[in-house]
Every structure is written in C-alpha cells, then in structure tokens.
Scaffold this motif. Structure first.
Motif, mmCIF file in Angstrom:
data_model
loop_
_atom_site.group_PDB
_atom_site.id
_atom_site.type_symbol
_atom_site.label_atom_id
_atom_site.label_comp_id
_atom_site.label_asym_id
_atom_site.label_seq_id
_atom_site.Cartn_x
_atom_site.Cartn_y
_atom_site.Cartn_z
ATOM 1 N N TYR A 117 0.835 -1.201 0.000
ATOM 2 C CA TYR A 117 0.000 0.000 0.000
ATOM 3 C C TYR A 117 0.871 1.254 0.000
ATOM 4 O O TYR A 117 0.676 2.159 -0.820
ATOM 5 N N LYS A 139 1.100 3.697 -3.155
ATOM 6 C CA LYS A 139 0.549 5.039 -2.953
ATOM 7 C C LYS A 139 1.567 6.107 -3.331
ATOM 8 O O LYS A 139 1.271 7.011 -4.116
ATOM 9 N N LYS A 162 -9.704 5.293 3.936
ATOM 10 C CA LYS A 162 -10.500 4.767 2.818
ATOM 11 C C LYS A 162 -9.605 4.013 1.832
ATOM 12 O O LYS A 162 -9.975 2.946 1.345
ATOM 13 N N GLU A 163 -8.437 4.579 1.521
ATOM 14 C CA GLU A 163 -7.514 3.910 0.596
ATOM 15 C C GLU A 163 -7.040 2.568 1.145
ATOM 16 O O GLU A 163 -6.996 1.579 0.416
ATOM 17 N N SER A 188 -9.833 0.051 0.939
ATOM 18 C CA SER A 188 -10.027 -0.359 -0.464
ATOM 19 C C SER A 188 -8.890 -1.255 -0.931
ATOM 20 O O SER A 188 -9.114 -2.281 -1.580
ATOM 21 N N PHE A 189 -7.668 -0.863 -0.612
ATOM 22 C CA PHE A 189 -6.494 -1.616 -1.038
ATOM 23 C C PHE A 189 -6.528 -3.026 -0.451
ATOM 24 O O PHE A 189 -6.342 -4.021 -1.163
ATOM 25 N N CYS A 209 -9.301 -5.135 -2.000
ATOM 26 C CA CYS A 209 -8.926 -5.587 -3.357
ATOM 27 C C CYS A 209 -7.869 -6.685 -3.302
ATOM 28 O O CYS A 209 -7.927 -7.646 -4.077
ATOM 29 N N ASN A 236 -4.399 -6.950 -9.626
ATOM 30 C CA ASN A 236 -4.020 -5.988 -8.590
ATOM 31 C C ASN A 236 -3.713 -4.616 -9.187
ATOM 32 O O ASN A 236 -4.063 -3.581 -8.616
ATOM 33 N N SER A 272 -5.903 -1.342 -8.396
ATOM 34 C CA SER A 272 -5.225 -0.152 -7.876
ATOM 35 C C SER A 272 -5.477 1.061 -8.765
ATOM 36 O O SER A 272 -5.750 2.159 -8.274
ATOM 37 N N ILE A 318 -8.568 2.420 -6.471
ATOM 38 C CA ILE A 318 -7.902 2.866 -5.250
ATOM 39 C C ILE A 318 -7.157 4.171 -5.440
ATOM 40 O O ILE A 318 -7.405 5.150 -4.733
ATOM 41 N N PHE A 319 -6.244 4.229 -6.393
ATOM 42 C CA PHE A 319 -5.349 5.373 -6.532
ATOM 43 C C PHE A 319 -5.685 6.252 -7.740
ATOM 44 O O PHE A 319 -4.808 6.750 -8.401
ATOM 45 N N LYS A 321 -11.827 10.731 -10.177
ATOM 46 C CA LYS A 321 -12.752 10.234 -9.162
ATOM 47 C C LYS A 321 -14.151 10.789 -9.381
ATOM 48 O O LYS A 321 -14.313 11.950 -9.728
#
Length: 141
Positions: free
Chosen positions: A58, A62, A78-79, A82-83, A86, A124, A128, A132-133, A139
């Motif tokens: 992560y 990130k 939150k990240e 989510s990470f 997933c 993955n 991601s 996630i990112f 967004k």
C-alpha cells in the motif's frame, strides 16, 4: 501500432509497479521466513507476512507507483480499506484459479502458480488503477 502498445506498457507507472511488486514479494518471504525460523507456527507466519506485505505494498504503491499524496487521515483510511479489500479479492481469485487448474484441469501446480500469478498481478494493477489510486480528476463526485 506495436510501438504505441510498447510505450503504454513500459511506462514509469507499470515498471515501478513491477519493481515494487517484486519487493513486496520479498518482504512477504522474509517476514514469513524469519517468523518460522523463530518458532512461529507457519499459519500465523503466513497471515502476518500477508498483512505486513499488503501494508508495505500500500505505502509503496501510494507514494512511488501511483503518486497519491493526499495524506488526510480519512482519505488514507479509505484507501487502506479499499487496497486491503482488493488484495483479499485477488487472493480469492488466486485460490479459485489454482483449484480449477490443479484439481479440475490436472495442470502442474508450479505452471499453474506462474499463470495465476500473472493474472493476480494484472488484477491488482487494475484494482489499484481503477478503484484505489485514481487521481482527483478521475474520481466520481
């Protein structure tokens, strides 16, 4: 056409994702090995190595891969959720594919592991990148 595809897949992001993926795997193996060597049960060592390697993944994904620099606590929480979700999903995908290939299709377990690993790495990355990112302009509102 091939040049365009090559440049798409040989981007800074993809290359750094692969490099940090290898490092994440090494973190997992080292933590597992050290714990087992000190007498920790392999099941606990496996779980601990997974948790530590997911946290490592992560952080490096990130900062270095997806360059997501928002460090507000609520955003990071939150990240991380989510990470982790997933990564757990890709773990289930890995397990299911291994059972299908080894038990149902009678494929060699090591060949299956390599093929499944490719699928999991791609999954993955997609998780991601898409969930996630994403950059703030990508967004949803």
């Amino acid at each position: 056409m091939l040049k365009k595809i090559w440049h798409k897949f040989m981007s800074r992001e993809v290359i750094s994702y692969l490099i940090f993926g290898v490092l994440t795997t090494l973190v997992n193996w080292v933590v597992y090995g050290m714990m087992v060597k000190t007498g920790v049960d392999y099941r606990i060592a496996t779980a601990a190595a997974w948790v530590i390697s997911v946290l490592f993944a992560y952080v490096v994904n990130k900062i270095f891969v997806f360059q997501s620099y928002d460090m507000h606590l609520s955003f990071v929480i939150k990240e991380v959720i989510s990470f982790t979700t997933c990564r757990a999903a890709s773990g289930v995908i890995e397990l299911v594919l291994m059972v299908i290939m080894v038990s149902w299709l009678n494929m060699d377990e090591y060949v299956s592991k390599v093929l499944v690993s490719v699928v999991v790495v791609v999954a993955n990355y997609v998780f991601s990148k898409l969930f996630i990112f994403r950059s703030s302009e990508e967004k949803p509102l």
